[in-house]
Design an enzyme around this catalytic site. Structure first.
Site, PDB file in Angstrom:
ATOM      1  N   TYR A 135      28.062 -22.144  -5.347  1.00 33.37           N
ATOM      2  CA  TYR A 135      28.988 -21.162  -4.783  1.00 33.37           C
ATOM      3  C   TYR A 135      30.120 -21.112  -5.294  1.00 33.37           C
ATOM      4  O   TYR A 135      30.707 -19.879  -5.678  1.00 33.37           O
ATOM      5  CB  TYR A 135      28.956 -21.330  -3.404  1.00 33.37           C
ATOM      6  CG  TYR A 135      29.273 -20.156  -2.878  1.00 33.37           C
ATOM      7  CD1 TYR A 135      28.997 -18.691  -2.956  1.00 33.37           C
ATOM      8  CD2 TYR A 135      30.564 -20.270  -1.957  1.00 33.37           C
ATOM      9  CE1 TYR A 135      29.672 -17.787  -2.452  1.00 33.37           C
ATOM     10  CE2 TYR A 135      31.509 -18.948  -1.363  1.00 33.37           C
ATOM     11  CZ  TYR A 135      31.042 -17.959  -1.614  1.00 33.37           C
ATOM     12  OH  TYR A 135      31.505 -16.876  -0.864  1.00 33.37           O
ATOM     13  N   PRO A 138      39.011 -13.550   0.322  1.00 38.46           N
ATOM     14  CA  PRO A 138      39.061 -14.217   1.958  1.00 38.46           C
ATOM     15  C   PRO A 138      38.535 -15.254   2.109  1.00 38.46           C
ATOM     16  O   PRO A 138      37.859 -16.081   1.530  1.00 38.46           O
ATOM     17  CB  PRO A 138      38.254 -12.880   2.555  1.00 38.46           C
ATOM     18  CG  PRO A 138      37.569 -12.105   1.319  1.00 38.46           C
ATOM     19  CD  PRO A 138      37.827 -12.686   0.007  1.00 38.46           C
ATOM     20  N   GLY A 197      28.737  -5.768   6.987  1.00 34.77           N
ATOM     21  CA  GLY A 197      29.815  -6.562   6.798  1.00 34.77           C
ATOM     22  C   GLY A 197      31.070  -6.075   5.964  1.00 34.77           C
ATOM     23  O   GLY A 197      31.380  -4.975   6.530  1.00 34.77           O
ATOM     24  N   ARG A 228      18.697  -2.486   1.761  1.00 32.31           N
ATOM     25  CA  ARG A 228      18.230  -2.013   2.809  1.00 32.31           C
ATOM     26  C   ARG A 228      18.409  -0.519   3.301  1.00 32.31           C
ATOM     27  O   ARG A 228      19.403  -0.254   3.607  1.00 32.31           O
ATOM     28  CB  ARG A 228      18.605  -2.736   4.148  1.00 32.31           C
ATOM     29  CG  ARG A 228      18.362  -4.488   4.066  1.00 32.31           C
ATOM     30  CD  ARG A 228      18.960  -5.130   4.979  1.00 32.31           C
ATOM     31  NE  ARG A 228      20.434  -5.471   4.776  1.00 32.31           N
ATOM     32  CZ  ARG A 228      21.218  -6.412   5.381  1.00 32.31           C
ATOM     33  NH1 ARG A 228      20.639  -6.845   6.367  1.00 32.31           N
ATOM     34  NH2 ARG A 228      22.541  -6.459   5.072  1.00 32.31           N
ATOM     35  N   VAL A 284      35.407 -15.191   7.076  1.00 35.18           N
ATOM     36  CA  VAL A 284      35.206 -13.790   7.735  1.00 35.18           C
ATOM     37  C   VAL A 284      33.919 -14.093   8.222  1.00 35.18           C
ATOM     38  O   VAL A 284      33.022 -14.282   8.026  1.00 35.18           O
ATOM     39  CB  VAL A 284      35.098 -12.863   6.580  1.00 35.18           C
ATOM     40  CG1 VAL A 284      35.108 -11.451   7.086  1.00 35.18           C
ATOM     41  CG2 VAL A 284      36.259 -13.045   5.458  1.00 35.18           C
TER      42      VAL A 284
END
Length: 254
Positions: free
Chosen positions: A152, A182, A14, A36, A185
């Site tokens: 959130y 943003p 992303g 990761r 997205v």
């Protein structure tokens, strides 16, 4: 002349990955963090030739590990010029009365505390050098509150407030502090929020053209390239079809 150094958290996909790629093209050496390892290795293969790359595998919510890893960077990687606090997440869209404590912890730990842990490790070097730039990736959810967005939105409002506090406290040191907020997205964001429900995640972006990670990276490029006396302190960016956190013109007339 040595390249400047940029550190990007959450760089495995992303917005974080797009920012790493564009900063590498600008000539920055890249420190990329993420959970990761395979994704970080893949990112390293995509970077512009001649760019040094330091992948760091850790979870920003792990305070001791963040401090240990970022506090022991090799000397030739320690002078970080640009910090992009991008790592973040959203979990669930439950009303407050039925919300999951685990979801709440994940959002506050990563979106707020993780940003603070990383910043705490990097800011002292910037204040010593009297230079640097911090870009915090916020959200339209840090400017508005919407139904079922409770915690959130709270976490992203905290990012907005912390960014403003950083800007005030770091002003004497000539450090630029920027927030980019943003709207919608298209990344893995909704897939995480809906816990892997692909059909539900895909429906979020149907019927209109959302923002893409590259759009945010383009803004980062513009911000970083401003003259020393200019700082774009607070940026809200939406897709054309989006007017607010909840108002999106889907299936607009051609």
């Amino acid at each position: 002349m040595e390249n400047k150094i940029a550190l990007i958290t959450g760089a495995t996909s992303g917005i974080g990955k797009a920012c790493a790629l564009i900063l590498a093209k600008m000539g920055f050496d890249i420190i990329a963090t993420g959970r990761r390892q395979d994704r970080l290795e893949d990112l390293g293969k995509e970077l512009a030739p001649g760019v040094r790359f330091l992948p760091l595998v850790f979870d920003v919510r792990e305070r001791e590990k963040v401090g240990q890893i970022l506090g022991s960077l090799p000397s030739d990687w320690s002078a970080i010029d640009v910090l992009i606090n991008n790592a973040g997440n959203a979990h669930g869209m439950d009303p407050i009365q039925t919300g999951s404590l685990d979801d709440w912890d994940a959002m506050m730990d990563i979106n707020v505390k993780g940003l603070l842990y990383v910043s705490k490790a990097i800011i002292p070097g910037m204040t010593q050098r009297n230079s640097g730039m911090i870009i915090n990736i916020g959200s339209i959810a840090g400017k508005e509150v919407y139904p079922n967005g409770n915690v959130y939105c709270g976490s992203k409002h905290a990012v907005d407030a912390i960014t403003k506090g950083m800007r005030i406290d770091l002003n004497p040191f000539g450090i630029k502090v920027i927030a980019i907020h943003p709207g919608l997205v298209e990344t893995e964001f909704s897939l995480v929020r809906f816990k892997g429900d692909e059909s539900r995640a895909e429906s979020v972006y149907k019927g209109f053209v959302p923002l893409y990670a590259q759009d945010i990276a383009d803004i980062v490029e513009f911000v970083v390239n401003r003259p020393a006396h200019v700082v774009l302190a607070d940026i809200v960016v939406l897709p054309t079809a989006q007017a607010s956190a909840t108002l999106v013109n889907k299936n607009p007339a051609k």
